[in-house]
Design an enzyme around this catalytic site. Structure first.
Site, mmCIF file in Angstrom:
data_model
loop_
_atom_site.group_PDB
_atom_site.id
_atom_site.type_symbol
_atom_site.label_atom_id
_atom_site.label_comp_id
_atom_site.label_asym_id
_atom_site.label_seq_id
_atom_site.Cartn_x
_atom_site.Cartn_y
_atom_site.Cartn_z
ATOM 1 N N CYS A 2 0.914 -1.145 -0.101
ATOM 2 C CA CYS A 2 0.021 0.011 -0.004
ATOM 3 C C CYS A 2 1.069 1.239 -0.039
ATOM 4 O O CYS A 2 1.874 1.417 0.702
ATOM 5 C CB CYS A 2 -0.953 -0.058 1.152
ATOM 6 S SG CYS A 2 -2.212 -0.922 1.230
ATOM 7 N N ARG A 27 4.262 -0.347 -4.606
ATOM 8 C CA ARG A 27 3.846 -0.984 -3.285
ATOM 9 C C ARG A 27 2.693 -1.740 -3.305
ATOM 10 O O ARG A 27 2.448 -2.582 -2.367
ATOM 11 C CB ARG A 27 3.794 0.194 -2.358
ATOM 12 C CG ARG A 27 4.830 1.121 -2.042
ATOM 13 C CD ARG A 27 4.845 2.299 -1.242
ATOM 14 N NE ARG A 27 4.700 1.593 0.174
ATOM 15 C CZ ARG A 27 5.585 1.552 1.127
ATOM 16 N NH1 ARG A 27 7.010 1.554 0.703
ATOM 17 N NH2 ARG A 27 5.398 0.588 2.246
ATOM 18 N N TRP A 75 -2.671 -2.987 -1.777
ATOM 19 C CA TRP A 75 -2.187 -4.222 -2.011
ATOM 20 C C TRP A 75 -3.234 -4.623 -1.110
ATOM 21 O O TRP A 75 -3.114 -4.757 0.339
ATOM 22 C CB TRP A 75 -0.776 -4.453 -1.633
ATOM 23 C CG TRP A 75 -0.530 -6.131 -2.034
ATOM 24 C CD1 TRP A 75 0.212 -6.457 -3.089
ATOM 25 C CD2 TRP A 75 -0.285 -7.163 -1.096
ATOM 26 N NE1 TRP A 75 0.296 -7.695 -2.998
ATOM 27 C CE2 TRP A 75 0.084 -8.180 -1.741
ATOM 28 C CE3 TRP A 75 -0.624 -7.127 0.370
ATOM 29 C CZ2 TRP A 75 0.160 -9.423 -1.089
ATOM 30 C CZ3 TRP A 75 -0.448 -8.411 0.987
ATOM 31 C CH2 TRP A 75 0.113 -9.448 0.293
ATOM 32 N N ASN A 101 -2.086 1.432 5.649
ATOM 33 C CA ASN A 101 -1.331 0.356 5.392
ATOM 34 C C ASN A 101 -1.145 -0.588 6.331
ATOM 35 O O ASN A 101 -0.803 -0.045 7.645
ATOM 36 C CB ASN A 101 -0.128 1.059 4.832
ATOM 37 C CG ASN A 101 0.989 -0.003 4.500
ATOM 38 O OD1 ASN A 101 0.729 -1.107 4.433
ATOM 39 N ND2 ASN A 101 2.313 0.372 4.563
ATOM 40 N N GLY A 102 -1.332 -1.880 6.344
ATOM 41 C CA GLY A 102 -0.991 -2.506 7.221
ATOM 42 C C GLY A 102 -2.509 -3.643 7.606
ATOM 43 O O GLY A 102 -3.151 -3.790 6.907
ATOM 44 N N GLU A 485 17.853 -17.774 -7.196
ATOM 45 C CA GLU A 485 17.748 -16.428 -7.601
ATOM 46 C C GLU A 485 17.070 -16.286 -9.046
ATOM 47 O O GLU A 485 15.948 -15.664 -9.182
ATOM 48 C CB GLU A 485 18.527 -15.350 -7.430
ATOM 49 C CG GLU A 485 18.450 -14.198 -7.770
ATOM 50 C CD GLU A 485 17.207 -13.338 -7.030
ATOM 51 O OE1 GLU A 485 16.855 -13.789 -6.223
ATOM 52 O OE2 GLU A 485 16.925 -12.315 -7.410
ATOM 53 N N LYS A 489 13.209 -15.268 -10.012
ATOM 54 C CA LYS A 489 13.005 -14.246 -11.046
ATOM 55 C C LYS A 489 12.015 -14.628 -11.911
ATOM 56 O O LYS A 489 11.217 -13.688 -12.638
ATOM 57 C CB LYS A 489 14.299 -13.686 -11.613
ATOM 58 C CG LYS A 489 15.361 -12.726 -10.876
ATOM 59 C CD LYS A 489 14.614 -11.492 -10.362
ATOM 60 C CE LYS A 489 15.018 -10.746 -9.261
ATOM 61 N NZ LYS A 489 14.495 -11.076 -7.835
ATOM 62 N N GLU A 492 8.377 -15.329 -10.545
ATOM 63 C CA GLU A 492 7.485 -13.871 -10.265
ATOM 64 C C GLU A 492 7.319 -12.909 -11.399
ATOM 65 O O GLU A 492 6.381 -12.341 -11.515
ATOM 66 C CB GLU A 492 8.338 -13.086 -9.152
ATOM 67 C CG GLU A 492 9.457 -12.458 -9.426
ATOM 68 C CD GLU A 492 10.037 -11.543 -8.344
ATOM 69 O OE1 GLU A 492 9.455 -11.145 -7.544
ATOM 70 O OE2 GLU A 492 11.364 -11.540 -8.295
ATOM 71 N N HIS A 508 19.262 -37.218 -6.568
ATOM 72 C CA HIS A 508 18.652 -37.737 -5.549
ATOM 73 C C HIS A 508 16.923 -37.537 -5.763
ATOM 74 O O HIS A 508 16.089 -37.437 -4.672
ATOM 75 C CB HIS A 508 19.046 -37.165 -4.118
ATOM 76 C CG HIS A 508 20.363 -37.304 -3.891
ATOM 77 N ND1 HIS A 508 20.823 -38.665 -3.560
ATOM 78 C CD2 HIS A 508 21.457 -36.544 -3.822
ATOM 79 C CE1 HIS A 508 22.257 -38.442 -3.152
ATOM 80 N NE2 HIS A 508 22.579 -37.319 -3.665
ATOM 81 N N LYS A 611 6.042 -4.300 -3.727
ATOM 82 C CA LYS A 611 7.579 -4.059 -3.407
ATOM 83 C C LYS A 611 7.819 -4.484 -1.913
ATOM 84 O O LYS A 611 8.865 -5.092 -1.900
ATOM 85 C CB LYS A 611 7.820 -2.601 -4.000
ATOM 86 C CG LYS A 611 9.247 -2.528 -3.682
ATOM 87 C CD LYS A 611 10.117 -3.125 -4.808
ATOM 88 C CE LYS A 611 11.639 -2.937 -4.711
ATOM 89 N NZ LYS A 611 12.334 -4.000 -5.361
HETATM 90 C C1 F6R Z 1 11.934 -10.891 -5.445
HETATM 91 C C2 F6R Z 1 11.745 -9.686 -4.231
HETATM 92 C C3 F6R Z 1 11.314 -10.049 -2.932
HETATM 93 C C4 F6R Z 1 12.174 -9.415 -1.983
HETATM 94 C C5 F6R Z 1 11.740 -9.759 -0.521
HETATM 95 C C6 F6R Z 1 12.456 -8.976 0.580
HETATM 96 O O1 F6R Z 1 12.603 -10.154 -6.559
HETATM 97 O O2 F6R Z 1 12.248 -8.614 -4.574
HETATM 98 O O3 F6R Z 1 11.696 -11.404 -2.841
HETATM 99 O O4 F6R Z 1 13.549 -9.650 -2.089
HETATM 100 O O5 F6R Z 1 10.407 -9.430 -0.616
HETATM 101 O O6 F6R Z 1 12.427 -7.491 0.394
HETATM 102 P P1 F6R Z 1 13.263 -6.826 1.163
HETATM 103 O O7 F6R Z 1 14.729 -6.685 0.664
HETATM 104 O O8 F6R Z 1 12.782 -5.307 0.821
HETATM 105 O O9 F6R Z 1 13.185 -7.044 2.629
#
Ligand code: F6R
Length: 616
Positions: A2, A27, A75, A101-102, A485, A489, A492, A508, A611
């Site tokens: 949010c 966000r 969100w 937000n929350g 990683e 990527k 998502e 395994h 985010k």
């Molecule tokens: C994936 C991504 C998320 C963040 C995770 C932690 O691309 O961005 O997995 O890495 O939500 O976020 P932060 O680093 O802001 O605590």
């Protein structure tokens, strides 16, 4: 999660708010809304979907000119992302509007009480309860909106940032925060409230960081901060060291592309100023004395998502350079397993946003047990560094795309610096050994730029593979978290099945997944010095290829062993084994970005995500 904006000043509040929401949309983007105080009336508009839907509605039904207002991009937590559940939420009389937000954890009880007292609630949200509680408290507080909000906050449990505007208090906007972010932007004859500084950076770079359990009132001529009991409270003022252009796309189709391209500079900025004239590392934001660092007998790295992958890589460097045992744990799991913590445990909390709730709760647990917490963070003024004993900022500049890229590489660099610093302080590394690694790190921005220059074949491959339903990633040692990683990527952004494996684990079980034509991306460590890891993964690639997989291999320039066993080779410059993730991750970011683009997805705002994840 949010995005929140509040404004009081001489400008068009709607213009300021819409511009702020555009910058905060990363966000959350399930719905958006605004409320303005204009000509003695409260006007409000809200729409499900992205901000563009709200803008279209405003174009059809323009709102009156106003200089005070609030805006929200959501969100969803409580209640589906519909028009009805979009913020702002109003009281029964339509005199006040609230954005949030929350999560308000005791909302069901509050709501039941309100309904018993005759309030009519029209949404499924927890937020609406706050609007009706304020409706009751505003007259009781003699029309003092900040006091009414303080009274309401004392009744709430959970995490919240709340921002409120009221028709009978037309020249103020008030806000409150507990466990969720809220910053003040101080302008000249105008003031702003926002979830983060990017919302008002075009108007002012002077910010005030609000503390836990504080209420703030902004007016044109000033800002007043108190605690929830009304006592004057102190808050930290700071200057934002980046400007509006850093938060723009700058000609790129996606923020993610821009942020991938910014990585050489971001990594250079993380390294900047860390090495003193004598060649010694100096981490001045450490706030932990060398003495305290010498007492450490265990390190636990906690983080979420991409930052967790940075932590997994950090473990290899920390143990190798410092000989201190190091565990890495998902923050969301950490406190529930009753970890063994004491004063000798250093907890390293990694977070780009500095607001991730799972991590915040985990670090509070660690501090409650007496452990010292060092935050590695990109966002100045955020909650996680504020609540830690020490902080190392990554200085990557704002990261807007939901998928983290430069955030990840700079977290890695910060982890390497912490490991080297510990090695220096504890004497497990000679000065010249540290200097040599630092020199290698200093060469990384140039090498990352080199990787980026050669990305066209990776983009072509991504377009070619865009109809695939599954992609596997293999790695060993530090290449294993890189594989995780790469898979994250792709999941998502492209919404396809992607999994990262430790290459040795294939036999395994997971090798059963291999079928004809399945793309398998393998990260090959440097071949130098008879690197056993190199030879082992070469065998693993042969194993999957023998079963029909299409082998895509990331390998160093000049490593000819892979030519005969790979269907595609992606070349990266040579680097020491431990630092290779700074290079090998980059093609995987480009691959996921291009593949998602080719599928027609919104790369910056993938579905269901946000985010900064400020709920547990
Ligand atoms: C994936 C991504 C998320 C963040 C995770 C932690 O691309 O961005 O997995 O890495 O939500 O976020 P932060 O680093 O802001 O605590």
């Amino acid at each position: 999660m949010c995005g929140i904006v509040g404004y009081v000043g001489p400008r068009s509040a709607l213009d300021v708010i819409i511009e702020g929401l555009r910058r905060l949309e990363y966000r959350g983007y399930d719905s958006a809304g605004v409320a303005l105080i204009a000509g003695g009336k409260l006007e409000s508009e809200r729409r499900a979907g992205k901000l563009a839907n709200l803008e279209a509605a405003l174009a059809e039904h323009p709102m009156s000119e106003a200089n005070t207002g609030i805006g929200h991009t959501r969100w969803a937590t409580h209640g589906a992302p519909t028009d009805r559940n979009a913020h702002p939420h109003l009281d029964c009389t339509g005199s006040l509007a609230v954005i949030h937000n929350g999560i308000i954890e005791n909302f069901a009880r509050l709501r039941a009480g309100l309904e018993e007292r005759g309030h009519e609630l029209t949404s499924d949200t927890d937020t609406e309860a706050v609007a009706h509680l304020l409706e009751e408290e505003f007259p009781a507080a003699d029309g003092d909106l900040a006091e009414a909000l303080r009274r309401v906050c004392r009744k709430l449990q959970g995490a919240f940032t709340l921002v409120v505007t009221h028709v009978d208090a037309p020249d103020v906007v008030v806000g409150a925060r507990r466990n969720s972010p809220l910053v003040v932007g101080r302008g000249d004859g105008e003031n702003f409230l926002a979830s983060d500084v990017s919302a008002f950076i075009a108007h002012t770079r002077e910010a005030v960081e609000l503390g836990q359990d504080q209420v703030v009132e902004i007016r044109r001529d000033g800002v007043t901060v108190t605690d929830f009991d009304g006592n004057p409270a102190t808050s930290r003022e700071y200057h934002v060291d980046w400007d509006a252009s850093a938060a723009e796309k700058g000609g790129y189709d996606w923020f993610m592309l821009k942020e991938i391209e910014e990585q050489p500079q971001a990594v250079a900025d993380t390294l900047l100023g860390r090495i003193d004239v004598a060649g010694r590392l100096s981490l001045d934001e450490m706030r932990l004395s060398d003495e305290e660092l010498r007492e450490i007998d265990k390190i636990i790295v906690i983080a979420c998502g991409t930052a967790f992958h940075a932590g997994l890589i950090a473990k290899y460097a920390i143990e190798h350079w410092t000989r201190i045992p190091c565990e890495v744990e998902l923050a969301s799991e950490f406190r529930y397993r009753d970890p063994i913590l004491d004063r000798q445990t250093l907890v390293i909390a990694i977070s780009q946003s500095g607001e991730t709730m799972d991590l915040l709760m985990a670090l509070r647990h660690a501090r409650d047990q007496g452990s010292r917490v060092l935050a590695i963070c990109n966002t100045n003024g955020s909650t996680i560094p504020r609540e830690s004993d020490a902080v190392l900022y990554t200085h990557a500049g704002p990261e807007v795309a939901v998928a983290s890229t430069k955030g990840f590489l700079t977290q890695l660099v910060a982890c390497y610096l912490v490991a080297l610093y510990l090695g220096q302080v504890r004497g497990t590394k000679w000065g010249d050994e540290i200097t040599s690694v630092v020199d290698d790190l200093r060469a990384m921005p140039g090498k990352i730029a080199q990787v980026l220059e050669g990305m066209e074949p990776v983009r072509e491959l991504a377009r070619e593979l865009c109809e695939e339903r599954s992609v596997l990633f293999l790695g060993r040692h530090v290449g294993y978290p890189v594989a995780l990683e790469g898979a994250l990527k792709l999941k998502e952004l492209a919404y396809i099945h992607a999994e990262g494996f430790a290459a040795g684990e294939l036999k395994h079980g997971p090798i059963a997944l291999i079928e004809n034509g399945l793309p398998v991306i393998a990260i090959v460590p440097p071949p130098r010095g008879r690197n056993i890891l190199h030879d082992k993964i070469v065998s693993n690639i042969q194993e999957v290829r023998a079963r029909g997989a299409r082998a895509i291999v990331i390998a160093e320039e000049g490593d000819t062993t892979v030519d005969a066993i790979a269907d595609h080779v992606i070349r990266i410059p040579s680097a020491p084994t431990l630092l290779q993730p700074l290079l090998s991750t980059v093609p995987l970011q480009v691959f996921a970005c291009e593949l998602a683009s080719a599928k027609g997805h919104d790369v910056d705002q993938p579905r269901n995500l946000a985010k900064s994840v400020t709920v547990e």
